[in-house]
Design a protein around this motif. Structure first.
Motif, mmCIF file in Angstrom:
data_model
loop_
_atom_site.group_PDB
_atom_site.id
_atom_site.type_symbol
_atom_site.label_atom_id
_atom_site.label_comp_id
_atom_site.label_asym_id
_atom_site.label_seq_id
_atom_site.Cartn_x
_atom_site.Cartn_y
_atom_site.Cartn_z
ATOM 1 N N GLY A 277 -9.961 -35.837 -7.340
ATOM 2 C CA GLY A 277 -10.696 -34.663 -7.459
ATOM 3 C C GLY A 277 -12.435 -35.065 -7.354
ATOM 4 N N LEU A 278 -12.573 -36.163 -8.065
ATOM 5 C CA LEU A 278 -14.024 -36.298 -8.301
ATOM 6 C C LEU A 278 -14.573 -37.264 -6.879
ATOM 7 C CD1 LEU A 278 -16.529 -36.987 -10.046
ATOM 8 C CD2 LEU A 278 -15.313 -39.140 -10.914
ATOM 9 N N ILE A 279 -13.725 -37.994 -6.292
ATOM 10 C CA ILE A 279 -14.328 -38.590 -4.989
ATOM 11 C C ILE A 279 -14.950 -37.840 -3.985
ATOM 12 C CG2 ILE A 279 -13.710 -39.997 -2.933
ATOM 13 C CD1 ILE A 279 -11.678 -41.449 -4.837
ATOM 14 N N PRO A 280 -14.439 -36.700 -3.609
ATOM 15 C CA PRO A 280 -15.101 -35.597 -2.537
ATOM 16 C C PRO A 280 -16.175 -35.159 -2.923
ATOM 17 C CG PRO A 280 -12.892 -34.687 -3.278
ATOM 18 C CD PRO A 280 -12.946 -36.045 -3.696
ATOM 19 N N ARG A 281 -16.293 -34.746 -4.348
ATOM 20 C CA ARG A 281 -17.482 -34.401 -5.104
ATOM 21 C C ARG A 281 -18.683 -35.085 -5.482
ATOM 22 N NH1 ARG A 281 -16.701 -29.369 -7.555
ATOM 23 N NH2 ARG A 281 -18.233 -29.585 -9.167
ATOM 24 N N ALA A 282 -18.152 -36.520 -5.177
ATOM 25 C CA ALA A 282 -19.116 -37.408 -5.306
ATOM 26 C C ALA A 282 -19.587 -38.026 -3.745
ATOM 27 C CB ALA A 282 -18.600 -38.931 -5.981
ATOM 28 N N VAL A 283 -19.014 -37.962 -2.692
ATOM 29 C CA VAL A 283 -19.337 -38.066 -1.604
ATOM 30 C C VAL A 283 -20.415 -37.423 -0.714
ATOM 31 C CG1 VAL A 283 -18.799 -38.662 0.932
ATOM 32 C CG2 VAL A 283 -17.354 -39.411 -0.990
ATOM 33 N N GLY A 284 -20.028 -36.150 -1.035
ATOM 34 C CA GLY A 284 -20.957 -34.826 -0.340
ATOM 35 C C GLY A 284 -22.557 -35.302 -0.972
ATOM 36 N N PRO A 285 -22.727 -35.054 -2.445
ATOM 37 C CA PRO A 285 -24.119 -35.296 -2.711
ATOM 38 C C PRO A 285 -24.606 -36.418 -2.207
ATOM 39 C CG PRO A 285 -22.744 -34.320 -4.369
ATOM 40 C CD PRO A 285 -21.784 -34.763 -3.342
ATOM 41 N N SER A 286 -23.759 -37.816 -2.103
ATOM 42 C CA SER A 286 -24.075 -39.127 -1.642
ATOM 43 C C SER A 286 -24.977 -39.017 -0.313
ATOM 44 C CB SER A 286 -23.037 -40.091 -1.624
ATOM 45 O OG SER A 286 -22.688 -40.256 -3.175
ATOM 46 N N MET A 287 -24.393 -37.998 0.379
ATOM 47 C CA MET A 287 -24.808 -37.955 1.706
ATOM 48 C C MET A 287 -26.041 -37.176 2.053
ATOM 49 S SD MET A 287 -22.752 -40.061 3.467
ATOM 50 C CE MET A 287 -22.455 -39.579 5.023
ATOM 51 N N MET A 288 -26.424 -36.169 1.058
ATOM 52 C CA MET A 288 -27.382 -35.234 1.230
ATOM 53 C C MET A 288 -28.889 -35.893 1.319
ATOM 54 S SD MET A 288 -26.240 -32.043 -1.286
ATOM 55 C CE MET A 288 -27.499 -31.101 -0.460
#
Length: 483
Positions: A277-288
């Motif tokens: 559950g954490l990985i997609p919530r980390a990838v999104g902000p990483s790309m912003m």
């Protein structure tokens, strides 16, 4: 551990460090010649490559084992004793190779290089101890301190007439003072070392060592080869472009550093759902940040290098665009690569790293000789494509990875919208000074922010992060419940 607060603290520290470094290089580019500054970059390149054998992956292994919560005191003492061996060998090798090192760089820096290796390893050890204690947020002040000390003392040393050696003295001073501060803040005590802890650390560190090789090869091998085949002026131009591109991955780097110990703790408890559950919530902000940064650099690469660093550095504008494109993949790799290590599969991260190293070496030498610094950027970017793809493939063997494609598509569309506005504005207003360039960047930031907030899911995500910063919850807590 509040992941949101810790991520923001580390992001601020990383951003502060990047800003200090960026400003410092721009300042020293005017106080020193491009060739002199190139000597300092070569010093940093050698330092970066020698960190690898001097550590032998032990620091990362220590952070992993402390975060698991098993006998942290014994792990700490054992790790320190283990580190003495490779560190001593590397320092001795540097001192024996003094004539060759000094000839390669162009001035006498070998003894300072040996001192800097010891000081850096001591400083970085405190970062890994605090991170292993799930106190990643507390490392923020320790992370930014070396750069702040480097800038202030570096100006003093250079003005006092020490030239490029003054920057090296300032670097060492920053590591020493930051080590003292970080060592004081740790809570893990020293306990009697044991052979079982030594085996546990070395079984992890041997693979972590290979992954570290990839990271430092990626960061410094191209600089070292440019210094070998081209001039120190080319080194300065390329490294300046690299530093500009590195600003774009501040967010992803901070997030990756923050989630590693928490993922490791969850892995020890077999809480796989929380990790997934954490990985997609980390990838999104990483790309912003990195996606719009690429579009902005594509428009203003030459202007950034010319107005910030000087006309001598503008030759690296194409390399800057290539490096910024590569940073998009690095943002994903920062999360997936550390996730592999967090779930105790450093051997797979090492395998991906070896492939990337092979590509890096195979391409860098011929491409630099054929295309100069542009060839170095292409070789580095392609090697990182290999690393990222392989890490994604290996991680999917153990976790179900669902990337936030809808959010990523909106971020991409927002970046293109920002670019369209900037292109239209540039047709009316010429960018002929640093002030005009900064104004353009500000307009781009505001435009991009408006487009992003127009997306209800992204707007909710931003508000949730703000709420978590005001509470004790983390993204993982919101998604899966408190651990």
């Amino acid at each position: 551990m509040n992941l949101a607060k810790s991520s923001v603290k580390v992001a601020i520290a990383t951003g502060g460090s990047a800003a200090i470094t960026f400003g410092g290089i721009a300042l020293f580019a005017r106080l020193l010649s491009a060739s002199e500054l190139g000597v300092f970059f070569l010093f940093e390149a050698l330092l970066g490559m020698l960190f690898i054998p001097a550590d032998f992956g032990i620091r990362g292994a220590l952070q992993k084992r402390i975060s698991e919560g098993n006998r942290p005191g014994q792990m700490l003492t054992t790790a320190v004793l283990l580190k003495i061996v490779p560190l001593t060998i590397v320092v001795a090798a540097v001192l024996l190779a003094r004539p060759w090192i000094n000839r390669y760089v162009g001035t006498e820096i070998a003894v300072l290089l040996a001192v800097a290796i010891v000081c850096y390893e001591a400083f970085q050890l405190t970062i890994d101890i605090l991170s292993g204690e799930l106190r990643v947020g507390d490392t923020a002040s320790v992370r930014v301190a070396p750069k702040a000390i480097w800038l202030v003392s570096g100006v003093a040393f250079v003005e006092a007439g020490y030239g490029v050696h003054g920057l090296i003295y300032a670097t060492i001073l920053g590591y020493v003072l930051s080590f003292v501060w970080g060592f004081y803040r740790r809570s893990t005590p020293f306990r009697r070392p044991t052979f079982s802890e030594a085996h546990s650390l070395t079984s992890y560190s041997r693979y972590n060592f290979i992954s570290a090789i990839s990271g430092y090869f990626y960061s410094w091998m191209d600089v070292a080869l440019i210094g070998l085949f081209l001039t120190t002026a080319h080194v300065s131009a390329y490294e300046s472009a690299w530093r500009v591109s590195a600003v774009a991955v501040i967010g992803s780097t901070a997030i990756a550093k923050t989630i590693f110990p928490q993922m490791s703790r969850w892995d020890a408890k077999q809480a796989i759902n929380q990790i997934e559950g954490l990985i997609p919530r980390a990838v999104g902000p990483s790309m912003m940040l990195v996606i719009p940064a690429f579009f902005g650099v594509a428009l203003f690469a030459r202007d950034i290098l010319y107005f910030v660093f000087g006309s001598e550095y503008a030759i690296a504008w194409v390399a800057l665009i290539i490096l910024m494109a590569e940073k998009i993949l690095q943002s994903v790799h920062s999360i997936t690569g550390r996730s592999l290590k967090a779930i105790d599969h450093p051997e797979l991260a090492a395998k991906a790293a070896l492939f990337a190293i092979a590509v890096n070496l195979a391409l860098n030498v011929p491409l630099i000789q054929l295309y100069g610094i542009v060839g170095a950027a292409v070789a580095t970017a392609l090697s990182f494509v290999v690393n990222t793809v392989l890490c994604m493939k290996y991680l999917s063997r153990f976790l179900t990875i669902e990337l936030p494609w809808r959010d990523l598509a909106w971020i991409g569309a927002s970046s293109m919208g920002m670019s369209a506005v900037l292109v239209g504005l540039r047709s009316v207003v010429s960018v002929d000074s640093l002030l005009h360039l900064l104004a353009m960047i500000l307009v781009g930031v505001l435009t991009y922010g408006a487009f992003v907030l127009a997306s209800p899911p992204l707007r909710r995500e931003v508000f949730q992060v703000v709420q978590m910063l005001q509470s004790n919850q983390s993204p993982g807590d919101v998604a899966k419940g408190d651990d």
